[in-house]
Scaffold this motif. Structure first.
Motif, mmCIF file in Angstrom:
data_model
loop_
_atom_site.group_PDB
_atom_site.id
_atom_site.type_symbol
_atom_site.label_atom_id
_atom_site.label_comp_id
_atom_site.label_asym_id
_atom_site.label_seq_id
_atom_site.Cartn_x
_atom_site.Cartn_y
_atom_site.Cartn_z
ATOM 1 N N THR A 149 14.012 -8.674 3.156
ATOM 2 C CA THR A 149 13.881 -7.394 2.450
ATOM 3 C C THR A 149 15.012 -7.261 1.441
ATOM 4 N N ARG A 150 14.667 -6.843 0.235
ATOM 5 C CA ARG A 150 15.697 -6.659 -0.787
ATOM 6 C C ARG A 150 15.418 -5.390 -1.588
ATOM 7 N N ASN A 151 16.490 -4.764 -2.045
ATOM 8 C CA ASN A 151 16.398 -3.619 -2.939
ATOM 9 C C ASN A 151 16.079 -4.151 -4.333
ATOM 10 N N THR A 152 14.925 -3.813 -4.868
ATOM 11 C CA THR A 152 14.487 -4.377 -6.140
ATOM 12 C C THR A 152 15.262 -3.823 -7.330
ATOM 13 N N ALA A 157 14.577 -11.367 -7.717
ATOM 14 C CA ALA A 157 13.626 -11.976 -6.787
ATOM 15 C C ALA A 157 14.153 -13.330 -6.314
ATOM 16 N N SER A 248 9.008 -6.691 9.830
ATOM 17 C CA SER A 248 8.137 -6.238 8.743
ATOM 18 C C SER A 248 7.830 -4.747 8.816
ATOM 19 N N THR A 251 10.365 -2.243 7.058
ATOM 20 C CA THR A 251 10.329 -2.373 5.600
ATOM 21 C C THR A 251 9.038 -1.815 5.030
ATOM 22 N N ILE A 255 8.451 1.047 2.128
ATOM 23 C CA ILE A 255 7.599 0.888 0.947
ATOM 24 C C ILE A 255 6.575 2.020 0.878
ATOM 25 N N PRO A 260 12.543 1.631 -3.241
ATOM 26 C CA PRO A 260 12.458 0.418 -4.056
ATOM 27 C C PRO A 260 12.859 -0.847 -3.300
ATOM 28 N N GLU A 262 11.347 -4.637 -1.403
ATOM 29 C CA GLU A 262 10.278 -5.630 -1.371
ATOM 30 C C GLU A 262 10.402 -6.452 -0.104
ATOM 31 N N SER A 264 9.195 -10.039 1.776
ATOM 32 C CA SER A 264 8.634 -11.347 1.478
ATOM 33 C C SER A 264 8.934 -12.332 2.593
ATOM 34 N N ALA A 330 1.558 -2.075 1.171
ATOM 35 C CA ALA A 330 2.882 -2.178 1.793
ATOM 36 C C ALA A 330 2.948 -3.306 2.809
#
Length: 366
Positions: A149-152, A157, A248, A251, A255, A260, A262, A264, A330
């Motif tokens: 999980t990252r703050n966009t 990316a 998951s 996160t 979302i 903000p 993401e 992955s 999401a």
């Protein structure tokens, strides 16, 4: 005892089976209930309060929920209570079933007592994670995985777990040590689930030590080691961290709420897990437990409510049709990322638990 573990194909099948406010589930008739109480040990946000209230009204059965945040705590509690457990239903992940079963803590599920069993998504009715020696243990509830999980707003990316160790994110990352230790082993090209190390303790220990030493060398990147989904959510909301290893569910919930971030699955891969409700062996209110389990399966709206609260994907049929586009998005992953998820296995769990627990303590103490 034979352990049946998920293949890559079964992982994809379960992921594709459906992702998932509680609409009224209708009249839930208490056909078999004799007790007027059911005691459930589960995670926060797993059982919607509106469902509990409707169930109690329709059946006269009081629902008593005891929250947990760890599989080991549930196991230790049941083990301590022995032949006179205080709990009727627990929430176990598929890869931990063998540990509970070999200690005689769970009863095989009598699916014939669940008239709504067919309301599970088809892929989950025979989920290999819940099948041991031909018997089913547990009602599948929610699917999740370990994600990046990252703050966009503040990060670029990345397709690798290596982002967790980059200097630009010093003091801006977080993870659950035991979980991320296994993922670090995967990142280093080793087996973080220990399946291939069965009977090879020296190789397993060397791989564990390599990951342990690597995480110790990168402790300066960590803002805080967290313990719960709510804790990591708050750190993202407060912008205390920019990157984390998360389940998951937490996160996806962020979302859904418009933050903000993401979610992955990096190229090195990750691990997935399936939560289930399990009937306790010699539980004090087994009839009430089956009434509860049948009721929770009765409507996709219930599964959707569980997904909205927890962020995890539902195992119930039709939930994807109840969720809106934003909620479905999401929890969606590109196909190539879905292929990178493998379910945690129950094989060689004792060795894994011992080595991971010891290394976790050493990382925290370093």
């Amino acid at each position: 005892m034979k352990d049946l573990t998920a293949t890559r194909r079964s992982t994809l099948k379960l992921l594709a089976a459906g992702t998932g406010m509680l609409a009224a589930p209708g009249i839930i008739r208490s056909a078999r209930a004799q007790s007027k109480v059911v005691n459930i040990t589960t995670y926060d946000k797993f059982v919607p309060q509106s469902f509990i209230e409707q169930f109690q009204k329709d059946t006269g059965i009081e629902v008593r929920v005891r929250l947990t945040d760890d599989q080991g705590k549930q196991y230790n509690l049941l083990s301590a209570e022995g032949a006179t457990p205080s709990t009727d239903i627990v929430t176990v992940t598929g890869h931990r079933l063998t540990q509970f079963i070999t200690s005689n803590l769970l009863a095989p599920l009598d699916t014939g007592r669940l008239k709504n069993w067919d309301k599970l998504a088809s892929a989950y009715k025979g989920a290999p994670q819940l099948t041991i020696d031909g018997s089913t243990y547990g009602v599948p509830l929610l699917f999740g995985f370990e994600g990046l999980t990252r703050n966009t707003d503040y990060t670029q990316a990345s397709d690798s777990w290596g982002i967790m160790f980059e200097d630009q994110y010093k003091n801006l990352t977080s993870y659950i040590v035991s979980d991320f230790l296994a993922i670090t082993m995967l990142y280093q090209g080793n087996d973080g689930d220990f399946v291939t190390y069965d009977g090879k303790p020296d190789i397993a220990q060397a791989a564990t030590n390599e990951a342990r030493d690597f995480l110790i060398s990168h402790k300066d990147k960590v803002r805080k080691y967290y313990d719960s989904g709510a804790e990591v959510q708050q750190m993202f909301v407060n912008e205390d961290i920019y990157v984390a290893q998360t389940w998951s569910g937490p996160t996806a919930k962020l979302i859904m709420d418009g933050h903000p971030v993401e979610l992955s699955v990096p190229k090195e891969g990750t691990y997935g897990f399936l939560y289930s409700f399990n009937v306790v062996e010699n539980g004090p209110n087994t009839d009430a437990a089956y009434t509860f389990l049948d009721a929770i399966l009765s409507s996709p709206e219930i599964g959707a409510a569980m997904t909205r609260q927890s962020g995890f994907a539902s195992a119930f049929e039709g939930v994807d049709k109840v969720l809106n586009d934003k909620e479905r998005a999401a929890m969606s992953l590109p196909p190539e990322q879905m292929e990178r998820i493998q379910f945690f296995s129950s094989v060689n769990r004792a060795m894994k638990n011992d080595m991971i627990d010891k290394a976790t303590a050493e990382i925290k103490a370093a």
